[in-house]
Design a protein around this motif. Structure first.
Motif, mmCIF file in Angstrom:
data_model
loop_
_atom_site.group_PDB
_atom_site.id
_atom_site.type_symbol
_atom_site.label_atom_id
_atom_site.label_comp_id
_atom_site.label_asym_id
_atom_site.label_seq_id
_atom_site.Cartn_x
_atom_site.Cartn_y
_atom_site.Cartn_z
ATOM 1 N N VAL A 124 0.846 -1.186 0.000
ATOM 2 C CA VAL A 124 0.000 0.000 0.000
ATOM 3 C C VAL A 124 0.884 1.239 0.000
ATOM 4 O O VAL A 124 2.034 1.193 0.443
ATOM 5 C CB VAL A 124 -0.951 0.034 1.224
ATOM 6 C CG1 VAL A 124 -1.906 -1.145 1.181
ATOM 7 C CG2 VAL A 124 -0.179 0.069 2.527
ATOM 8 N N PRO A 125 0.364 2.363 -0.483
ATOM 9 C CA PRO A 125 1.141 3.601 -0.439
ATOM 10 C C PRO A 125 1.247 4.115 0.999
ATOM 11 O O PRO A 125 0.462 3.735 1.870
ATOM 12 C CB PRO A 125 0.340 4.572 -1.305
ATOM 13 C CG PRO A 125 -1.024 4.013 -1.364
ATOM 14 C CD PRO A 125 -0.926 2.542 -1.146
ATOM 15 N N SER A 126 2.202 4.974 1.229
ATOM 16 C CA SER A 126 2.298 5.611 2.545
ATOM 17 C C SER A 126 1.174 6.630 2.673
ATOM 18 O O SER A 126 0.632 7.115 1.678
ATOM 19 C CB SER A 126 3.661 6.264 2.729
ATOM 20 O OG SER A 126 3.859 7.260 1.756
ATOM 21 N N VAL A 127 0.827 6.941 3.900
ATOM 22 C CA VAL A 127 -0.221 7.908 4.191
ATOM 23 C C VAL A 127 0.395 9.015 5.034
ATOM 24 O O VAL A 127 1.146 8.744 5.972
ATOM 25 C CB VAL A 127 -1.389 7.245 4.952
ATOM 26 C CG1 VAL A 127 -2.439 8.263 5.336
ATOM 27 C CG2 VAL A 127 -1.997 6.138 4.112
ATOM 28 N N ALA A 128 0.102 10.268 4.678
ATOM 29 C CA ALA A 128 0.662 11.408 5.397
ATOM 30 C C ALA A 128 -0.396 12.478 5.595
ATOM 31 O O ALA A 128 -1.325 12.599 4.786
ATOM 32 C CB ALA A 128 1.851 11.975 4.622
ATOM 33 N N PRO A 129 -0.262 13.289 6.655
ATOM 34 C CA PRO A 129 -1.258 14.325 6.930
ATOM 35 C C PRO A 129 -1.423 15.338 5.799
ATOM 36 O O PRO A 129 -2.546 15.646 5.405
ATOM 37 C CB PRO A 129 -0.733 15.010 8.187
ATOM 38 C CG PRO A 129 0.169 14.030 8.817
ATOM 39 C CD PRO A 129 0.744 13.219 7.698
ATOM 40 N N GLN A 130 -0.355 15.892 5.295
ATOM 41 C CA GLN A 130 -0.307 16.840 4.177
ATOM 42 C C GLN A 130 -1.107 18.121 4.370
ATOM 43 O O GLN A 130 -1.281 18.879 3.422
ATOM 44 C CB GLN A 130 -0.706 16.160 2.860
ATOM 45 C CG GLN A 130 0.252 15.059 2.467
ATOM 46 C CD GLN A 130 -0.049 14.470 1.108
ATOM 47 O OE1 GLN A 130 -1.132 14.648 0.556
ATOM 48 N NE2 GLN A 130 0.912 13.771 0.546
ATOM 49 N N SER A 131 -1.645 18.359 5.575
ATOM 50 C CA SER A 131 -2.359 19.598 5.872
ATOM 51 C C SER A 131 -2.520 19.689 7.388
ATOM 52 O O SER A 131 -2.335 18.703 8.108
ATOM 53 C CB SER A 131 -3.735 19.635 5.206
ATOM 54 O OG SER A 131 -4.594 18.700 5.821
ATOM 55 N N MET A 132 -2.910 20.857 7.850
ATOM 56 C CA MET A 132 -3.144 21.013 9.290
ATOM 57 C C MET A 132 -4.321 20.152 9.755
ATOM 58 O O MET A 132 -4.273 19.560 10.828
ATOM 59 C CB MET A 132 -3.358 22.483 9.643
ATOM 60 C CG MET A 132 -2.065 23.287 9.485
ATOM 61 S SD MET A 132 -2.146 24.964 10.100
ATOM 62 C CE MET A 132 -2.453 24.718 11.817
ATOM 63 N N GLU A 133 -5.367 20.065 8.931
ATOM 64 C CA GLU A 133 -6.507 19.215 9.281
ATOM 65 C C GLU A 133 -6.082 17.752 9.309
ATOM 66 O O GLU A 133 -6.495 16.994 10.192
ATOM 67 C CB GLU A 133 -7.663 19.427 8.296
ATOM 68 C CG GLU A 133 -8.862 18.543 8.539
ATOM 69 C CD GLU A 133 -9.565 18.761 9.885
ATOM 70 O OE1 GLU A 133 -10.428 17.921 10.222
ATOM 71 O OE2 GLU A 133 -9.268 19.725 10.606
ATOM 72 N N GLY A 134 -5.255 17.333 8.362
ATOM 73 C CA GLY A 134 -4.727 15.971 8.360
ATOM 74 C C GLY A 134 -3.902 15.694 9.608
ATOM 75 O O GLY A 134 -4.002 14.617 10.209
ATOM 76 N N GLU A 135 -3.092 16.653 10.012
ATOM 77 C CA GLU A 135 -2.297 16.499 11.236
ATOM 78 C C GLU A 135 -3.204 16.369 12.455
ATOM 79 O O GLU A 135 -2.950 15.549 13.343
ATOM 80 C CB GLU A 135 -1.354 17.687 11.407
ATOM 81 C CG GLU A 135 -0.178 17.660 10.444
ATOM 82 C CD GLU A 135 0.745 18.875 10.598
ATOM 83 O OE1 GLU A 135 0.735 19.505 11.673
ATOM 84 O OE2 GLU A 135 1.470 19.154 9.638
ATOM 85 N N ARG A 136 -4.271 17.155 12.499
ATOM 86 C CA ARG A 136 -5.205 17.089 13.624
ATOM 87 C C ARG A 136 -5.850 15.699 13.698
ATOM 88 O O ARG A 136 -5.970 15.112 14.775
ATOM 89 C CB ARG A 136 -6.292 18.151 13.479
ATOM 90 C CG ARG A 136 -7.227 18.220 14.691
ATOM 91 C CD ARG A 136 -8.439 19.092 14.443
ATOM 92 N NE ARG A 136 -9.359 18.544 13.459
ATOM 93 C CZ ARG A 136 -10.187 17.523 13.676
ATOM 94 N NH1 ARG A 136 -10.193 16.907 14.828
ATOM 95 N NH2 ARG A 136 -10.992 17.107 12.713
ATOM 96 N N LEU A 137 -6.226 15.156 12.544
ATOM 97 C CA LEU A 137 -6.833 13.820 12.530
ATOM 98 C C LEU A 137 -5.851 12.753 12.986
ATOM 99 O O LEU A 137 -6.206 11.858 13.750
ATOM 100 C CB LEU A 137 -7.355 13.504 11.129
ATOM 101 C CG LEU A 137 -8.571 14.303 10.675
ATOM 102 C CD1 LEU A 137 -8.876 14.020 9.206
ATOM 103 C CD2 LEU A 137 -9.781 14.018 11.544
#
Length: 143
Positions: A124-137
């Motif tokens: 599977v591909p890696s998963v990254a936040p890529q945004s402040m909302e992603g970081e919060r999640l």
């Protein structure tokens, strides 16, 4: 390739019917877990672009019941990935459809594995936040 956490974020809404209830008039726990598992798979498939199956479910925390006639609102997103696995956070809230206030009811983390048509695990591909909302999640995800 890297997939954004937000690209895996999915939601579903279900009005709870009497056939989904236990003898106390609340949603049977197994029904809630089934809905959560289905949404976890959809979220994981968005990240993997492959079919995904459940490898494990972490602690399922039932904090409040969901009465018959209420609406269950589920959210799921992938917050981490391994070689062939994806970690998915699923939460459930409930509310009376005639009111706006939601109550948290259930949460769990699922480990989903991507498989090919023969049922063999695939990368599977890696998963990254890529945004402040992603970081919060991601910060809110650990179960």
């Amino acid at each position: 390739m890297t997939v954004s956490v937000l690209d895996t974020h999915v939601e579903s809404t279900h009005r709870i019917q009497p056939n989904q209830a236990n003898n106390y008039g609340n949603t049977h726990g197994g029904e809630v877990v089934k809905l959560m598992d289905e949404l976890a798979a959809i979220s994981a498939m968005r990240a993997a672009s492959e079919s995904c199956v459940t490898a494990s479910i972490g602690n399922v925390d039932f904090t409040n019941p969901i009465p018959v006639g209420h609406v269950a609102e589920l959210t799921a997103y992938v917050f981490d990935s391994g070689t062939t696995s994806l970690d998915v956070r699923v939460t459930v809230e409930s509310h009376d459809p005639r009111e706006n206030e939601s109550v948290p009811t259930t949460s769990a983390c699922f480990v989903m594995v991507a498989i090919d048509e023969e049922g063999t695990p695939v990368e599977v591909p890696s998963v990254a936040p890529q945004s402040m909302e992603g970081e919060r999640l991601v910060e809110a995800a650990p179960c």
